[in-house]
Design an enzyme around this catalytic site. Structure first.
Site, PDB file in Angstrom:
ATOM      1  N   GLY B  12      20.576   8.248  16.742  1.00 34.71           N
ATOM      2  CA  GLY B  12      20.127   8.242  15.285  1.00 34.71           C
ATOM      3  C   GLY B  12      20.243   9.645  14.642  1.00 34.71           C
ATOM      4  O   GLY B  12      19.736  10.680  15.381  1.00 34.71           O
ATOM      5  N   LYS B 206       1.556   0.257  12.502  1.00 34.52           N
ATOM      6  CA  LYS B 206       0.550   1.324  13.021  1.00 34.52           C
ATOM      7  C   LYS B 206      -0.772   0.803  13.492  1.00 34.52           C
ATOM      8  O   LYS B 206      -1.262   1.356  14.482  1.00 34.52           O
ATOM      9  CB  LYS B 206       0.432   2.228  11.908  1.00 34.52           C
ATOM     10  CG  LYS B 206       1.888   2.829  11.447  1.00 34.52           C
ATOM     11  CD  LYS B 206       1.861   3.470  10.309  1.00 34.52           C
ATOM     12  CE  LYS B 206       3.368   4.091   9.849  1.00 34.52           C
ATOM     13  NZ  LYS B 206       3.311   4.941   8.501  1.00 34.52           N
TER      14      LYS B 206
END
EC number: 1.1.1.3
Lengths: 432, 432
Positions: B12, B206
C-alpha cells in the site's frame, strides 16, 4: 510457561519498594502469565531490618545489599534506594554478576547514565528506568520505542508534582509562594526540605534524561539550565492572567531550528491557558512532545507516589524478565547523534518583562530603543501610570522570539537607564 | 553495526504508505543507527503502478503483492492497505515466508487479531500494530508493556477524529449535526461516506483492540456495543452545558467492579468539562486509562493522518527490526485472563434523560415511581413548563449509577405512561 522462577532482588523497601513487593505478591499469577515464567522475590535489602514490613517474608530481608546483588542467582535487581551511592556501585555490581537492573533513580541516571548504560552493555544486561521520570506516566518507552522512527524536536513538560501543586494553588487561590508551599508541606506534597523540588534540581535531572533519549545525544546534568520557582509571585500570576496565560515550572528540551544543536532547561514560564499543559492540576505531571511526523503528543498522569512509581517499575520488570527469557536485551543507550548541547544564551523564546519606570514623557521611547539596539523585537507594551499621581509607572513588555543572550543584554542595558527604577520580573513565555 | 540491510516490503502506498516510504528514505541514517542495521525498502505493492510516486524507485513498484511477500528475502512486511482482504491473506503469507509484520489495519486486527497473532507465533514472527489505534499516539505499547505490571480497570477514549471534530464544532458554534458534518467533509476530516466514523464502527474496532490488550482477554468486534452520534442534537449540547458537561463519542472498555467480567462499548456520552477528555479539540484523539497502581493516565495526540500514522508504523518497524537482529520476538498476544465479556445490559453508568410530559400535577410523582420500580435512583430532576402556556412541559432526569438493563426497562415503562408524550433523548454520563 517456564516453571523455574526468575529471581528478583529488591534494593530499598520504602514508599516505592514496599509497593513493588506488594504487587509482586498479590499479582504474582498475572505477572507470571505476562512474563511467561513466575517471578520470585529473592531478597530485600533495607537499612532498618527491624521495621515490620507487611507481606514480606522476614527471611528475605537483609542489610547487606552488596551480598544480595553478588549472589549470582539473581536475574533482576530493582533499585529504589535513590541517590548516587551506594546505588551506583550496587547497580554496577549487579551487572557484573549477571543481573539486569530496573531503577527509579533519576539523580543517578542523570549523572551517570552513560557509564551505567556502558556497564549494562558490557554484560549483555538491561538497564530500564521508566519510573525515573514522571512516575507512572509511560514516557521513556514511548520516546525510546514508539517514536524511534520519528524525529523529536521538543519535549515540554511538567515533571515535578510538588512545584505544580504549589503553582496551581497560587494560581487558583491567589496565595503567595510561602503560603502555598506551607500547604503543600502540610499535605505531604512537599518534603521538609523542599530545595530539590522548588529550586528545580529534580526537574533538571529529568530534563537531562529526557533530552538524552529524545535527541539520541549525551546530555549531562550540568548541561541543563536551571532556575527554581521560589521567586514567582502573586503579581506574576496576575500578569500571566492579563495575557491569557498561567505559570508552570517547565522542563524544556529543544532541538535548535537548524537541527544542529539541542538545549535543555528548567524554569518557570508563562504558557497560554489554551495549551494542554495549562490545565494540569495539583501534583499531576504531563509531558508534551513535538515530533516531525507524529506532531503534538501529550502524556499525563501521576508523577510520583508509591503505587504509581511501582507501576512503572513493574512494567519495566516484566519487560526485563521477558528479555531474560528470550536471551535478548531491550533497546539500550542511544547517543549516536552526538549533537552539541548549547548554553542558555542560545535558547530562543519570548519574554514577559515588568519594569518600574519614571512616569514621564519619553520613557517608552528610551526603553524601546534599548530593545531595538539589542535586536529584541517587541510584541506588545502595556504602560500603567500609578493611581496616586506619584512619579513611578509600570511598563510591561512582551517580546517576540529572541535569544536569551540578547534578552540578558537588553535587561542589563535597561537597568542602566536613569528612567528605569528597577526590573520587577522577567519571565519566559512558552508553548505558543 | 551490521551492514547487510534488513529488507522491508511495503503493501500500500497511499496517504500512510507514501509517508512511510518518504521517512524511510529521508531518515535512513537515523533508522539504521537506532536499529543497528540499515533498512532497505525492497518492494512496494500498489494497485495503480502508473501513478507517479515521488521518491520511490519505480523499479520497486509492483502490483503483485502476493509475490512480494513470498520472496523469502523480506524481513518485515508493512501492511497499510486496510480492509480485511487481501490484507489478511498477505499478512498470513508473510509470516509463512519468514517475515514479521507491522500493520495499521484496525478493522482486520479487531476481527481476526487472534488468528493473526497465532499465525505470527507459529512462525516466531512479530505482529505489531500501534498505528491501528489512535494514529500517532503511543497506546498499544504503553498498555501492553508499560502497564504490564499493573491492573487496568478502565480505558475511556476519544479514538475517532472525524466525530470529535463534528461534536467539537457543534459544541463551540451551536451548529446542528448535518451542518457540522458538512464542514468536516469540506475540510477533509470526513469521508464522502462517513458511515464508518459517525456510526461508531471505526471506534468499535479500536475498542475491541484496546479492551483485548488492556484486560488480557479476547474481545471480539461483536462484543462491542455500538451506537453512533448522528442523533446528537444542539438541544443535547444545551442540556449537557446545563449540567457542566460536553458531549463526546467515547470508546469505553471497563472491568466490572467485581473484576469478574469486562465490557466494551462505543456511544456518545456527556462528560464533565473538568474531565481531561472534555478539552480534546478538533480531530485530536485522547485516551484515558485507569489502573490499580498507576491511577489515571492520559495519552493525547493526532489520531489520524499520513505522517502521524507513519510515525507509529515506523516506531513499530524499528522495534520489529531490532527483534529480528536479536533473534527474539516482542510481547505477543496476551489473552490468558479469559474474562467473560458482558453485554451492554450489564454496564453500569449514569443517564441523562429528557422527557416531554403533560404539564399537570402528579406527573413528576408518576415518573419518579417508574424509576423507583426499576431500581434506578434519581440524582436530579429539572422540570420546565413551556413558555406558551400549552399543555406540555419538559422533564430532565439525571440518574445515579444504574445498569443499562434497568434503564432500558425504565424507559420502556415511561413510554407507556399517558402523561409522557415522548422520550426526547437518553444519554449516558461518563467520566465522573
Amino acid at each position: 510457561m517456564r516453571t523455574r522462577p526468575l529471581k528478583v532482588a529488591l534494593l530499598g523497601c520504602g514508599v516505592v519498594g514496599s509497593e513493588v513487593a506488594r504487587i509482586m505478591t498479590t499479582h504474582a499469577d498475572d505477572l507470571a502469565a505476562r512474563i511467561g515464567a513466575p517471578v520470585e522475590l529473592a531478597g530485600v535489602a533495607v537499612r532498618r531490618p527491624s521495621k515490620v514490613r507487611a507481606g514480606i517474608d522476614p527471611a528475605l530481608v537483609t542489610t547487606d545489599a552488596t551480598a544480595l546483588v553478588k549472589r549470582g542467582d539473581i536475574d533482576v535487581v530493582v533499585e529504589v534506594i535513590g541517590g548516587i551511592e551506594p546505588a551506583r556501585t550496587l547497580i554496577t555490581t549487579a551487572f557484573e554478576h549477571g543481573a539486569s537492573v530496573v531503577s527509579a533513580n533519576k539523580a543517578l541516571l542523570a549523572q551517570d547514565g552513560a557509564a551505567l548504560h556502558a556497564a549494562a552493555q558490557d554484560h549483555d544486561a538491561d538497564l530500564y528506568y521508566e519510573a525515573a521520570v514522571a512516575g507512572a506516566i509511560p514516557l521513556i518507552r514511548p520516546l525510546r520505542e514508539s517514536l524511534a522512527g520519528d524525529k523529536v524536536n521538543r519535549v515540554l513538560g511538567i515533571v515535578n508534582g510538588t512545584t505544580n501543586f504549589i503553582l496551581d494553588k497560587m494560581d487558583s487561590t491567589g496565595a503567595g509562594y510561602q503560603e502555598a508551599l506551607d500547604e503543600a508541606t502540610a499535605l505531604g506534597y512537599a518534603e521538609a526540605d523542599p530545595t530539590a523540588d522548588v529550586e528545580g534540581f529534580d526537574a533538571a535531572a529529568k530534563a537531562a534524561i529526557l533530552a538524552g533519549i529524545a535527541f539520541h545525544t549525551r546530555v549531562r546534568l550540568d548541561d541543563v539550565y536551571r532556575e527554581g520557582m521560589t521567586e514567582v509571585t502573586a503579581a506574576d500570576f496576575a500578569s500571566a492572567r492579563a495575557m491569557g496565560c498561567t505559570i508552570k515550572l517547565l522542563a524544556i528540551c529543544e532541538r535548535a531550528a537548524d537541527g544542529g544543536s539541542v538545549t535543555a532547561r528548567v524554569h518557570p514560564a508563562m504558557i497560554p491557558l489554551s495549551h494542554p499543559l495549562a490545565s494540569v492540576r495539583g501534583a499531576y505531571n504531563a509531558v508534551f512532545v513535538e515530533s516531525d511526523a507524529a506532531g503534538q503528543l501529550m502524556f499525563y498522569g501521576p508523577g510520583a507516589g508509591g503505587a504509581p512509581t511501582a507501576s512503572a517499575v513493574l512494567g519495566d520488570l516484566v519487560a526485563v524478565c521477558r528479555n531474560k527469557l528470550s536471551g535478548a536485551t531491550g533497546p539500550g543507550d542511544s547517543a549516536y547523534a552526538r549533537l552539541p548541547v548549547s548554553s542558555m544564551g542560545e535558547v530562543v523564546t519570548r519574554y514577559h518583562i515588568s519594569l518600574d519606570v519614571a512616569d514621564k514623557p519619553g520613557v517608552l521611547a528610551q526603553v524601546a530603543t534599548v530593545f531595538a539596539e539589542h535586536g529584541v523585537s517587541i510584541d506588545t507594551v502595556r504602560q500603567q501610570g500609578r493611581q496616586d499621581g506619584g512619579g513611578d509607572a509600570s511598563l510591561v513588555v512582551v517580546t517576540h522570539r529572541a535569544s536569551d543572550a540578547s534578552l540578558t543584554g537588553t535587561v542589563e542595558a535597561l537597568r542602566n537607564l536613569d528612567t528605569v527604577r528597577g526590573v520587577a520580573s522577567i519571565m519566559r513565555v512558552e508553548g505558543e
